[in-house]
Design a protein around this motif. Structure first.
Motif, PDB file in Angstrom:
ATOM      1  N   LEU A 178      15.097  -0.973  -3.302  1.00  0.00           N
ATOM      2  CA  LEU A 178      13.712  -1.245  -2.961  1.00  0.00           C
ATOM      3  C   LEU A 178      13.639  -1.916  -1.595  1.00  0.00           C
ATOM      4  O   LEU A 178      14.363  -2.867  -1.316  1.00  0.00           O
ATOM      5  CB  LEU A 178      13.057  -2.144  -4.025  1.00  0.00           C
ATOM      6  CG  LEU A 178      11.558  -2.374  -3.859  1.00  0.00           C
ATOM      7  CD1 LEU A 178      10.781  -1.059  -3.973  1.00  0.00           C
ATOM      8  CD2 LEU A 178      11.053  -3.382  -4.880  1.00  0.00           C
ATOM      9  N   ALA A 179      12.773  -1.387  -0.753  1.00  0.00           N
ATOM     10  CA  ALA A 179      12.496  -1.927   0.584  1.00  0.00           C
ATOM     11  C   ALA A 179      10.989  -2.200   0.634  1.00  0.00           C
ATOM     12  O   ALA A 179      10.250  -1.740  -0.237  1.00  0.00           O
ATOM     13  CB  ALA A 179      12.907  -0.917   1.657  1.00  0.00           C
ATOM     14  N   PRO A 180      10.515  -2.924   1.639  1.00  0.00           N
ATOM     15  CA  PRO A 180       9.069  -3.200   1.707  1.00  0.00           C
ATOM     16  C   PRO A 180       8.199  -1.942   1.667  1.00  0.00           C
ATOM     17  O   PRO A 180       7.097  -1.960   1.130  1.00  0.00           O
ATOM     18  CB  PRO A 180       8.909  -3.938   3.043  1.00  0.00           C
ATOM     19  CG  PRO A 180      10.233  -4.596   3.253  1.00  0.00           C
ATOM     20  CD  PRO A 180      11.243  -3.625   2.691  1.00  0.00           C
ATOM     21  N   GLU A 181       8.719  -0.832   2.176  1.00  0.00           N
ATOM     22  CA  GLU A 181       7.930   0.416   2.191  1.00  0.00           C
ATOM     23  C   GLU A 181       8.147   1.280   0.951  1.00  0.00           C
ATOM     24  O   GLU A 181       7.589   2.360   0.841  1.00  0.00           O
ATOM     25  CB  GLU A 181       8.226   1.228   3.458  1.00  0.00           C
ATOM     26  CG  GLU A 181       9.658   1.715   3.584  1.00  0.00           C
ATOM     27  CD  GLU A 181      10.628   0.712   4.211  1.00  0.00           C
ATOM     28  OE1 GLU A 181      11.760   1.117   4.482  1.00  0.00           O
ATOM     29  OE2 GLU A 181      10.270  -0.460   4.421  1.00  0.00           O
ATOM     30  N   LYS A 222       5.303  -5.430  -2.889  1.00  0.00           N
ATOM     31  CA  LYS A 222       5.710  -5.874  -1.555  1.00  0.00           C
ATOM     32  C   LYS A 222       5.679  -7.400  -1.468  1.00  0.00           C
ATOM     33  O   LYS A 222       6.595  -8.023  -0.937  1.00  0.00           O
ATOM     34  CB  LYS A 222       4.814  -5.246  -0.495  1.00  0.00           C
ATOM     35  CG  LYS A 222       5.285  -5.460   0.917  1.00  0.00           C
ATOM     36  CD  LYS A 222       4.448  -4.655   1.893  1.00  0.00           C
ATOM     37  CE  LYS A 222       4.955  -4.826   3.304  1.00  0.00           C
ATOM     38  NZ  LYS A 222       4.204  -4.008   4.255  1.00  0.00           N
ATOM     39  N   LYS A 223       4.656  -8.021  -2.032  1.00  0.00           N
ATOM     40  CA  LYS A 223       4.544  -9.487  -1.986  1.00  0.00           C
ATOM     41  C   LYS A 223       5.498 -10.159  -2.971  1.00  0.00           C
ATOM     42  O   LYS A 223       6.010 -11.237  -2.693  1.00  0.00           O
ATOM     43  CB  LYS A 223       3.110  -9.921  -2.274  1.00  0.00           C
ATOM     44  CG  LYS A 223       2.177  -9.687  -1.124  1.00  0.00           C
ATOM     45  CD  LYS A 223       0.811 -10.265  -1.407  1.00  0.00           C
ATOM     46  CE  LYS A 223      -0.109 -10.050  -0.223  1.00  0.00           C
ATOM     47  NZ  LYS A 223      -1.439 -10.602  -0.485  1.00  0.00           N
ATOM     48  N   ASN A 260      15.906 -10.954  -8.278  1.00  0.00           N
ATOM     49  CA  ASN A 260      14.765 -10.109  -8.638  1.00  0.00           C
ATOM     50  C   ASN A 260      14.916  -8.702  -8.077  1.00  0.00           C
ATOM     51  O   ASN A 260      14.631  -7.714  -8.749  1.00  0.00           O
ATOM     52  CB  ASN A 260      13.458 -10.723  -8.133  1.00  0.00           C
ATOM     53  CG  ASN A 260      13.095 -11.976  -8.880  1.00  0.00           C
ATOM     54  OD1 ASN A 260      13.487 -12.170 -10.028  1.00  0.00           O
ATOM     55  ND2 ASN A 260      12.335 -12.840  -8.231  1.00  0.00           N
ATOM     56  N   LEU A 261      15.360  -8.612  -6.841  1.00  0.00           N
ATOM     57  CA  LEU A 261      15.548  -7.315  -6.203  1.00  0.00           C
ATOM     58  C   LEU A 261      16.643  -6.527  -6.910  1.00  0.00           C
ATOM     59  O   LEU A 261      16.495  -5.320  -7.151  1.00  0.00           O
ATOM     60  CB  LEU A 261      15.894  -7.515  -4.724  1.00  0.00           C
ATOM     61  CG  LEU A 261      15.683  -6.332  -3.798  1.00  0.00           C
ATOM     62  CD1 LEU A 261      14.260  -5.810  -3.871  1.00  0.00           C
ATOM     63  CD2 LEU A 261      16.007  -6.735  -2.373  1.00  0.00           C
ATOM     64  N   ASN A 265       8.021 -11.155   6.600  1.00  0.00           N
ATOM     65  CA  ASN A 265       8.890 -10.585   7.637  1.00  0.00           C
ATOM     66  C   ASN A 265       9.779  -9.452   7.115  1.00  0.00           C
ATOM     67  O   ASN A 265      10.614  -8.920   7.835  1.00  0.00           O
ATOM     68  CB  ASN A 265       9.760 -11.679   8.270  1.00  0.00           C
ATOM     69  CG  ASN A 265      10.752 -12.294   7.289  1.00  0.00           C
ATOM     70  OD1 ASN A 265      10.824 -11.904   6.118  1.00  0.00           O
ATOM     71  ND2 ASN A 265      11.519 -13.271   7.762  1.00  0.00           N
ATOM     72  N   GLY A 266       9.612  -9.097   5.838  1.00  0.00           N
ATOM     73  CA  GLY A 266      10.381  -7.989   5.257  1.00  0.00           C
ATOM     74  C   GLY A 266      11.673  -8.409   4.584  1.00  0.00           C
ATOM     75  O   GLY A 266      12.341  -7.590   3.963  1.00  0.00           O
ATOM     76  N   GLU A 267      12.046  -9.670   4.699  1.00  0.00           N
ATOM     77  CA  GLU A 267      13.261 -10.164   4.052  1.00  0.00           C
ATOM     78  C   GLU A 267      13.016 -10.330   2.553  1.00  0.00           C
ATOM     79  O   GLU A 267      11.926 -10.724   2.145  1.00  0.00           O
ATOM     80  CB  GLU A 267      13.684 -11.508   4.658  1.00  0.00           C
ATOM     81  CG  GLU A 267      14.188 -11.409   6.075  1.00  0.00           C
ATOM     82  CD  GLU A 267      15.440 -10.563   6.201  1.00  0.00           C
ATOM     83  OE1 GLU A 267      16.370 -10.751   5.399  1.00  0.00           O
ATOM     84  OE2 GLU A 267      15.477  -9.702   7.097  1.00  0.00           O
ATOM     85  N   PRO A 268      14.034 -10.056   1.728  1.00  0.00           N
ATOM     86  CA  PRO A 268      13.865 -10.220   0.272  1.00  0.00           C
ATOM     87  C   PRO A 268      13.564 -11.664  -0.099  1.00  0.00           C
ATOM     88  O   PRO A 268      14.103 -12.599   0.492  1.00  0.00           O
ATOM     89  CB  PRO A 268      15.225  -9.806  -0.291  1.00  0.00           C
ATOM     90  CG  PRO A 268      15.878  -9.015   0.778  1.00  0.00           C
ATOM     91  CD  PRO A 268      15.348  -9.534   2.076  1.00  0.00           C
TER      92      PRO A 268
END
Length: 173
Positions: free
Chosen positions: A24-27, A133-134, A148-149, A140-143
């Motif tokens: 999983l990435a922000p996008e 995403k939140k 959780n990730l 800044n996109g960092e986990p």
């Protein structure tokens, strides 16, 4: 012929046994190659054979999968499914997950599109949707947290692995 098919699918099994298809990435989910799909190579397997085995696998793993299946015979399978309390965030927040997995088939290859999902929970009769995403990433996109990730990555990669693993063994009885 049976031994050749068994060998082919054992090779597939060794490829998928510990597979990490997506992260999983922000996008959204992305593959190791930073694409929105992953490809599994299966030596000497026809498009129809791969399609049939994955379809049989889904039918054996899910109860009443026809309600959530969209198929293009011999070419693609999209599974839409729902699981209550599928993922946990920060050890105490349990989310129901509504997800889609899509498999496309070509000779010797299975393409898996990045999973899509919607997660949330019911509270006082209201659906509270998770903003993934939140929840998983800072601005800044960092986990936010590796634990959780890791859990959500393990959940979705596990779904894909279970389908492909089962497909590799579905006709061996």
């Amino acid at each position: 012929m049976k031994k050749i098919c068994l060998g082919i699918f054992l090779l597939l099994f060794t490829q998928i046994a510990s597979a990490q298809y997506f992260t999983l990435a922000p996008e959204g989910f992305i593959s190791k190659e930073k694409k929105d799909y992953a490809v599994v190579e299966v030596t000497k397997a026809s498009q129809q054979e791969l399609y049939d085995k994955v379809l049989k696998s889904i039918n054996s793993l899910y109860s009443n999968p026809q309600k959530g299946l969209t198929v293009v015979n011999g070419q693609s399978i999209t599974l839409s499914a729902y699981q209550k309390r599928a993922i946990t965030v920060s050890g105490s927040f349990h989310y129901d997950v509504d997800y889609n997995l899509t498999f496309l088939f070509k000779e010797d290859r299975i393409r898996i599109n990045a999973p899509t999902f919607d997660a949330g929970f019911m509270s006082n009769g209201t659906w509270n949707r998770m903003n993934a995403k939140k929840v998983y990433f800072r601005s800044n996109g960092e986990p936010r947290g590796e634990k959780n990730l890791k859990e959500i990555n393990t959940y979705f990669n596990g779904l894909i692995t279970s389908i492909l693993d089962k497909s590799a063994k579905i006709d061996n009885w």
